[in-house]
Motif scaffolding. Structure first.
Motif, PDB file in Angstrom:
ATOM      1  N   ILE A 241       0.836  -1.210   0.000  1.00 42.43           N
ATOM      2  CA  ILE A 241       0.000   0.000   0.000  1.00 42.43           C
ATOM      3  C   ILE A 241       0.869   1.258   0.000  1.00 42.43           C
ATOM      4  N   GLY A 242       2.196   1.089  -0.117  1.00 47.24           N
ATOM      5  CA  GLY A 242       3.085   2.233  -0.273  1.00 47.24           C
ATOM      6  C   GLY A 242       3.007   3.231   0.851  1.00 47.24           C
ATOM      7  N   SER A 243       2.897   2.764   2.094  1.00 42.12           N
ATOM      8  CA  SER A 243       2.666   3.688   3.209  1.00 42.12           C
ATOM      9  C   SER A 243       3.736   3.639   4.285  1.00 42.12           C
ATOM     10  N   GLY A 244       4.855   2.964   4.046  1.00 43.47           N
ATOM     11  CA  GLY A 244       5.871   2.867   5.084  1.00 43.47           C
ATOM     12  C   GLY A 244       6.474   4.210   5.447  1.00 43.47           C
ATOM     13  N   THR A 245       6.977   4.945   4.441  1.00 44.28           N
ATOM     14  CA  THR A 245       7.572   6.259   4.706  1.00 44.28           C
ATOM     15  C   THR A 245       6.498   7.260   5.113  1.00 44.28           C
ATOM     16  N   LYS A 246       5.335   7.161   4.502  1.00 47.46           N
ATOM     17  CA  LYS A 246       4.201   8.023   4.890  1.00 47.46           C
ATOM     18  C   LYS A 246       3.890   7.850   6.372  1.00 47.46           C
ATOM     19  N   LEU A 247       3.806   6.595   6.830  1.00 48.24           N
ATOM     20  CA  LEU A 247       3.488   6.317   8.224  1.00 48.24           C
ATOM     21  C   LEU A 247       4.543   6.924   9.133  1.00 48.24           C
ATOM     22  N   ALA A 248       5.828   6.809   8.738  1.00 48.46           N
ATOM     23  CA  ALA A 248       6.919   7.337   9.552  1.00 48.46           C
ATOM     24  C   ALA A 248       6.840   8.859   9.667  1.00 48.46           C
ATOM     25  N   MET A 249       6.627   9.527   8.531  1.00 48.80           N
ATOM     26  CA  MET A 249       6.595  10.990   8.559  1.00 48.80           C
ATOM     27  C   MET A 249       5.330  11.521   9.217  1.00 48.80           C
TER      28      MET A 249
END
Length: 779
Positions: A275-283
């Motif tokens: 779902i392409g949300s790893g960096t999004k979740l971190a930031m």
């Protein structure tokens, strides 16, 4: 204020930027174990919505990031010989190395001190710091040193994956599905800068083993996969950068704070790459922590606020990631599907995108998916419009000789309002009004086969003439005044019997003087204070089976269209199926085959007397939500056994086996089990559980996850739920009693107006673009 940040990834750097910008006087130091330009992997991806959030919090870093991003609007899906492009998704990709360098530059500009090649393993060196941010990654040393406090759980998923890159240019976020002699490989790909694209390669453990990838070097694996995706790479190589094969770790922590220490980013929680949300979740972690610091007085209050306020958003993202990753882990389950249905399933796998939402983005694709659904019905014998079909929820469905006008079902819901098992006027109005409301099928509540089979004193029954007369009055009304079909759900409470009415204490035992003797597979009380049931012997089994058969014979006389056998929720027959409640040591306990023996006996005896042209279904708890209990795989085997015995439909619920169960709730939270049973056991299923809208129903049906949609609470609130949904979708041929026709026509007019207003809004809307080149052209 003194802040020490351990880890110079996106989470740590972005928090440092936001805090230093807001409080320039603060002393903020970032400690990173690697060198400034070290990074592993290739690209990261953000949605337009995420970028808008970044712009709101720090326009300078937002501007720097967007000037270095690759942009695309489409998702492309390549499956077998078919390809689809689905627009309106708004994603952006960037080199991970570039992102880190940009954030480092912005942090340095603001005055954040950065120390590289510094590995922090001991927090005592930070004594005196106001706040310690542990953003030190998946293998967080801080988290692991304090496991007893943070209580991390790491779920290593079965699929193998590796991150690679390529020089292959891509103009969409692209999924490639390739079948090889070794098995199925999946490529999740996107461009992150000119001439560079990310390729995340994934496969199941069996394919990984057969292919021999585990014995290959990085370069050998890249060469092997270049062969698998030769057509897709079009002569471009796969690039490696510590491209090791791994199992994805889903990380959660019971706590994310400890004193003045807080976990951030991957140290705290991960989200699957699908779902392409790893960096999004971190930031977004960084943003949430910043907000907590700014709106509270003191670090202690800030961390307490962060602990509570951030949890729900993270859990939602992780739930979407969980559902998505499971879809990819079981892609073989869908390999038989036609390309359009498969692609629709890819798009809606995480539940974030639904039928209506996708129609706004890609109306032609959804129209083709709807036509595909209709063509399958035409091929099975229905005379329906396949060029301009109605939405799937309003398409017919047949079980044996029973044809339903639509796929909406009034779910079986106990009303606890009978008198000595006899349905009252309340039941007549309750069921009759919902049948008039347009639903294709109405289920009765669990109706008990004897006085001692009841859950509570208020449960309905079908063991005597008075009850039969009352049910006949109802079925006559439904058949005479509506187009709905009506199904009788039969059950036996087992160890959950002799309980209080729901509103007096659900599943809590009646006072001893008011209770009746109860039976179960094993002598295990539901609650410690509950009555201990008798473990059934053969004579008890014969008597209970005879009670079910007698109720079926009465159901025939009542005129019911269908019968369902309740084998879920910890009731009598479910207590045989589950190893949590069945500890017998005879031929009815132990193996799944043995535990199935008595429920199958009852079903076969019922099927033998129920008319051959009328369908029967079975309600199952597809999982107990308990370690060591029933799993989805067990329920596939159970469903197959009932199918072979003559079941036409599996009504897929979950849990309620024991007070110890721990369900994972959420929208449509049980649908994945209906999906699994339908596509692995190859039997029709009914999805139920937190399905609340017609949009969700259409999503489930179009993706091939279930055949019928049961809604409970929505029908309690709105008996005309189906009629209202028909108005929303412009379905004019839905049934309504002639007395209600004016209301139906008003709903249709209002629905048409609402759809036209939505079309006008879409035309007026000007999507924001984060691509500077696009902006300049527009200006």
């Amino acid at each position: 204020m003194r802040i020490e940040v351990i880890g110079g990834g996106p989470a740590g750097l972005y928090f440092a930027i936001l805090m230093k910008k807001a409080r320039p006087e603060a002393s903020i130091t970032v400690h990173e174990r690697n060198r400034p330009d070290d990074t592993f992997g290739f690209g990261v991806v953000f949605s337009d919505q995420t970028l808008e959030t970044f712009e709101q919090y720090d326009a300078e870093s937002y501007r720097a990031i967007t000037e270095n991003f690759a942009y695309w609007d489409d998702i492309a899906i390549h499956y077998k010989d078919a390809s689809f492009r689905i627009g309106g998704n708004g994603f952006c990709g960037c080199s991970r190395r570039t992102l880190l360098l940009l954030l480092q530059e912005r942090a340095r500009e603001l005055g954040v001190e950065m120390r590289f090649e510094t590995d922090i393993t001991d927090l005592t060196q930070f004594e005196g710091a106001d706040l310690i941010v542990a953003a030190d990654g998946i293998n967080s040393a801080v988290r692991e040193a304090h496991r007893d406090h943070f209580q991390p759980s790491v779920d290593l998923r079965p699929n193998k994956f590796t991150w690679m890159g390529s020089t292959k240019p891509l103009d969409a976020f692209t999924f490639y599905f390739k079948e090889t002699p070794a098995g199925i490989f999946i490529a999740h790909t996107y461009q992150y800068e000119p001439g560079r694209s990310t390729w995340v390669l994934e496969t199941d453990p069996e394919t990984f083993e057969r292919s021999g990838l585990g014995d290959m070097s990085e370069q050998e694996a890249a060469t092997y996969l270049e062969g698998v995706f030769a057509e897709e790479l079009d002569g471009h190589p796969l690039l490696i950068n510590r491209s090791m094969w791994r199992n994805f770790p889903m990380i959660r922590n019971a706590r994310s704070t400890m004193g003045n220490v807080v976990l951030l980013g991957d140290a705290k929680s991960t989200a699957h790459f699908s779902i392409g949300s790893g960096t999004k979740l971190a930031m977004e972690d960084a943003i949430a922590l910043y907000e907590s610091v700014m709106r509270t007085d003191g670090i202690s209050a800030a961390l307490a606020d962060f602990e509570v306020s951030r949890r729900e958003d993270v859990e939602k993202t992780q739930h979407a990631a969980d559902v998505s990753l499971v879809w990819f882990e079981h892609v073989k389950r869908y390999w038989h599907m036609d390309p359009v249905t498969f692609a629709f399933g890819v798009m809606t796998r995480s539940k974030a995108i639904t039928y209506d939402n996708l129609e706004l983005r890609a109306p032609e694709f959804v129209a083709e998916a709807t036509r595909t659904f209709a063509r399958k019905l035409r091929d099975s014998g229905f005379d329906i419009d396949t060029e301009n079909p109605t939405v799937p929820a309003f398409q017919p469905f047949t079980l044996r000789d029973m044809t339903l006008a639509n796929r909406f079902v009034v779910s079986p819901m106990c009303m606890y309002s009978a008198v000595e098992g006899v349905p009252q006027d309340f039941h007549f109005v309750h069921y009759g009004s919902r049948a008039m409301g347009g639903a294709g099928l109405v289920f009765t509540e669990m109706t008990c086969v004897s006085p001692t089979a009841r859950i509570t004193p208020g449960c309905t029954g079908l063991w005597n003439d008075d009850q039969q007369v009352a049910w006949t009055r109802l079925t006559d009304f439904v058949h005479g005044q509506t187009e709905a079909k009506i199904c009788l759900q039969l059950g036996h409470a087992g160890r959950k019997g002799a309980s209080k009415l729901m509103w007096e204490g659900m599943d809590r035992p009646l006072p001893e003087a008011e209770a009746w003797p109860i039976l179960a597979a094993s002598a295990l009380p539901y609650y410690p204070e509950s009555q201990v049931p008798k473990a059934m012997d053969r004579a008890d089994m014969d008597a209970v089976k005879a009670d079910f058969v007698a109720s079926v014979e009465r159901a025939i006389a009542c005129g019911f269209d269908m019968i369902e056998l309740h084998c879920a929720h910890g009731y009598l027959l479910a207590s045989f199926l589950s190893p949590v409640t069945n500890i017998r040591e005879d031929e009815y306990g132990g193996s799944l085959e043995n535990r199935l023996r008595f429920p199958l006996e009852v079903f076969k005896a019922m099927r033998a007397v129920w008319p051959a042209d009328k369908p029967m279904s079975v309600r199952l708890s597809a999982t107990d939500w308990i370690e060591g209990g029933l799993t989805g795989e067990d329920s596939v085997a159970i469903a197959k056994a009932f199918s072979e015995a003559g079941a036409d439909l599996i009504d897929v619920s979950t849990g309620q086996t024991s007070p110890e169960s721990s369900p994972v709730y959420g929208r449509m939270f049980q649908t994945s089990f209906a999906d699994q049973i339908r596509n692995e056991a190859e039997i029709a299923t009914m999805a139920v559980g937190a399905i609340t809208t017609a949009d969700q129903a259409n999503t489930i049906l179009t993706a091939g996850r279930a055949d019928l949609i049961a809604l409970g609470r929505p029908h309690l609130a709105d008996p005309a739920f189906t009629l209202r949904a028909a108005g929303e979708y412009g379905v004019g041929d839905v049934f309504a009693p002639k007395q209600y026709q004016p209301g139906k026509f008003q709903l249709l007019r209002n629905g048409e107006r609402a759809r036209e207003e939505l079309r006008e809004l879409k035309l007026k809307a000007k999507p924001k673009t984060h691509n500077p080149a696009f902006r300049e052209a527009a200006e």
